[in-house]
Design an enzyme around this catalytic site. Structure first.
Site, PDB file in Angstrom:
ATOM      1  N   HIS A 195       0.852  -1.190   0.000  1.00  0.00           N
ATOM      2  CA  HIS A 195       0.000   0.000   0.000  1.00  0.00           C
ATOM      3  C   HIS A 195       0.894   1.248   0.000  1.00  0.00           C
ATOM      4  O   HIS A 195       2.022   1.213   0.518  1.00  0.00           O
ATOM      5  CB  HIS A 195      -0.893  -0.033   1.245  1.00  0.00           C
ATOM      6  CG  HIS A 195      -1.875   1.082   1.342  1.00  0.00           C
ATOM      7  ND1 HIS A 195      -1.539   2.318   1.852  1.00  0.00           N
ATOM      8  CD2 HIS A 195      -3.183   1.168   0.998  1.00  0.00           C
ATOM      9  CE1 HIS A 195      -2.587   3.106   1.821  1.00  0.00           C
ATOM     10  NE2 HIS A 195      -3.592   2.443   1.314  1.00  0.00           N
ATOM     11  N   PRO A 196       0.427   2.379  -0.542  1.00  0.00           N
ATOM     12  CA  PRO A 196       1.293   3.567  -0.666  1.00  0.00           C
ATOM     13  C   PRO A 196       1.946   4.056   0.620  1.00  0.00           C
ATOM     14  O   PRO A 196       3.038   4.638   0.551  1.00  0.00           O
ATOM     15  CB  PRO A 196       0.344   4.617  -1.248  1.00  0.00           C
ATOM     16  CG  PRO A 196      -0.613   3.831  -2.064  1.00  0.00           C
ATOM     17  CD  PRO A 196      -0.844   2.559  -1.286  1.00  0.00           C
ATOM     18  N   VAL A 197       1.321   3.887   1.787  1.00  0.00           N
ATOM     19  CA  VAL A 197       1.962   4.393   3.000  1.00  0.00           C
ATOM     20  C   VAL A 197       2.947   3.401   3.599  1.00  0.00           C
ATOM     21  O   VAL A 197       3.629   3.723   4.579  1.00  0.00           O
ATOM     22  CB  VAL A 197       0.923   4.777   4.089  1.00  0.00           C
ATOM     23  CG1 VAL A 197       0.027   5.880   3.614  1.00  0.00           C
ATOM     24  CG2 VAL A 197       0.134   3.566   4.562  1.00  0.00           C
ATOM     25  N   LYS A 198       3.049   2.203   3.026  1.00  0.00           N
ATOM     26  CA  LYS A 198       3.964   1.202   3.565  1.00  0.00           C
ATOM     27  C   LYS A 198       5.409   1.522   3.172  1.00  0.00           C
ATOM     28  O   LYS A 198       5.691   2.507   2.487  1.00  0.00           O
ATOM     29  CB  LYS A 198       3.562  -0.192   3.085  1.00  0.00           C
ATOM     30  CG  LYS A 198       2.170  -0.632   3.525  1.00  0.00           C
ATOM     31  CD  LYS A 198       2.010  -0.597   5.028  1.00  0.00           C
ATOM     32  CE  LYS A 198       0.802  -1.358   5.569  1.00  0.00           C
ATOM     33  NZ  LYS A 198      -0.435  -1.216   4.844  1.00  0.00           N
ATOM     34  N   VAL A 199       6.331   0.675   3.585  1.00  0.00           N
ATOM     35  CA  VAL A 199       7.753   0.943   3.395  1.00  0.00           C
ATOM     36  C   VAL A 199       8.108   1.061   1.915  1.00  0.00           C
ATOM     37  O   VAL A 199       8.937   1.879   1.522  1.00  0.00           O
ATOM     38  CB  VAL A 199       8.589  -0.152   4.077  1.00  0.00           C
ATOM     39  CG1 VAL A 199      10.079   0.085   3.866  1.00  0.00           C
ATOM     40  CG2 VAL A 199       8.272  -0.197   5.574  1.00  0.00           C
TER      41      VAL A 199
END
Length: 399
Positions: A195-199
């Site tokens: 997902h975009p907010v992941k690492v």
């Protein structure tokens, strides 16, 4: 009073954000102009790259980590009447994946230092469950914020009580447990999220990795509508190359070539992403020194990928958490709360859960705030976050 002299940030500072470069855009554009937009070679390359990163033999790409969790449960035979345990301090998908299989869900309280599923609480709960003949079929530990759970302790309990393990490493791509990549040794299946907010990101997407060939084959079948070109042994017909067959009831959980291309491009910078996050965490330790908060730590067995930086306010500030949250948001700082305990959600309360059942997770929830942490966070913005937090806390004490 100094709080009101603090200038507002001239841009919004989110708690997490993707880092996209020209090379990422180029990789996606190349995939977009290739012969395949889905079911092509790039997904296979991404699967191989993530399995190599984790030290596992097989990787199965999916359109989300939630989908990957679902097919992992199915591959391990979760069905109606089975029990699946996880942590209350997680996103709802870690529990919902079992409910999709019509299984019963229960929770294990967290460790107050790592905020992960507590092995001691797990051992106590398993001993009681064994006496009552209601042991779980699967336990899903979640590497919250990128910090690995104590997987060896959980694995040893699995050997004693006979449950399977799905590591929910949605936060923890690139993290290590005792020097070994998460997912490599102590579980049946490990799940990553992009997902975009992941690492690192593939826009949306997830991956299951495993060393079990049978589980890999089943999960691969399930993400692709249960359809394969491989014939069952009992079928004696000799069809042409057009042949396919549905062997199980599966799902359209496939990852696209575009997502895989972005993921492969991002993977080249994963080491940089984690190093930068760890650098920013060390700066937070220095900048936040002396404030009435508990800072997240790192156990001696862990190498965290630091997806999140959750602070915990001192008990005296519990009632002011909402005001502090609002003060940060009013100054364009996208603080967030991770997480509202799953067992307190209306859906799970309708299943019989209630406040008070997992007090450590509930106390953590009542006092936590996640501060911005992502590779492109500037030192100036980080200092602004800390100054705003500090003055919001000062104001809370005055009130």
């Amino acid at each position: 009073m100094a709080f009101w002299r603090l200038k507002m940030s001239n841009h919004f500072i989110p708690y997490g954000r993707q880092s996209i470069t020209a090379s990422d855009v180029e990789a996606v554009c190349e995939a977009l102009t290739s012969d395949f937009l889905t079911q092509g070679p790039i997904v296979t390359q991404f699967e191989q790259a993530i399995s190599e990163l984790s030290g596992c033999k097989f990787g199965i790409a999916a359109n989300s980590a939630t989908s990957a969790l679902h097919v992992a449960c199915l591959a391990l035979g979760v069905t109606k009447g089975d029990r699946v345990w996880t942590t209350p301090n997680t996103f709802i998908a870690s529990a919902n994946c079992a409910r999709y299989c019509d299984a019963q869900v229960d929770f294990v309280d967290i460790d107050p230092q790592t905020y992960n599923l507590c092995p001691i609480k797990l051992a106590e709960k398993l001993a009681t469950a064994a006496q009552n003949n209601c042991l779980p079929k699967i336990v899903i530990p979640v590497h919250f914020g990128g910090h690995p759970c104590d997987m060896r302790a959980i694995y040893e309990l699995s050997q004693q009580y006979g449950f399977a393990i799905i590591e929910d490493a949605s936060h923890a791509i690139g993290a290590k447990y005792k020097g070994t990549p998460v997912g490599n040794r102590y579980s049946d299946v490990c799940i990553f999220s992009f997902h975009p907010v992941k690492v690192m990101t593939s826009a949306e997407g997830g991956m299951a990795v495993t060393n079990n060939e049978g589980l890999a084959e089943t999960m691969r079948l399930l993400v692709n509508q249960g359809v394969t070109k491989n014939k069952r042994e009992f079928d004696t017909r000799s069809p042409g190359d057009w042949y396919y067959e549905q062997q199980v009831l599966g799902f359209n959980y496939r990852m696209t070539e575009l997502q895989a291309a972005l993921g492969l491009s991002q993977l080249k910078r994963l080491g940089h992403f984690i190093e930068r996050r760890r650098e920013l965490v060390q700066r937070y330790y220095q900048l936040l020194r002396g404030l009435p908060i508990q800072l997240p730590g790192e156990a001696d067995y862990a190498y965290s990928s630091w997806h999140l930086f959750p602070i915990v306010l001192n008990e005296a500030l519990t009632e002011q958490r909402a005001e502090i949250f609002k003060s940060l948001r009013d100054h364009n700082i996208g603080t967030q709360v991770h997480y509202i305990p799953v067992h307190t959600q209306p859906y799970y309360q309708e299943l019989g859960f209630s406040w008070g059942q997992f007090p450590i997770a509930e106390d953590y929830y009542a006092r936590t705030l996640s501060l911005p942490l992502f590779p492109d966070l500037t030192y100036e913005d980080q200092e602004f976050v800390v100054k705003t937090l500090s003055q919001a806390i000062d104001k809370a004490f005055i009130l």
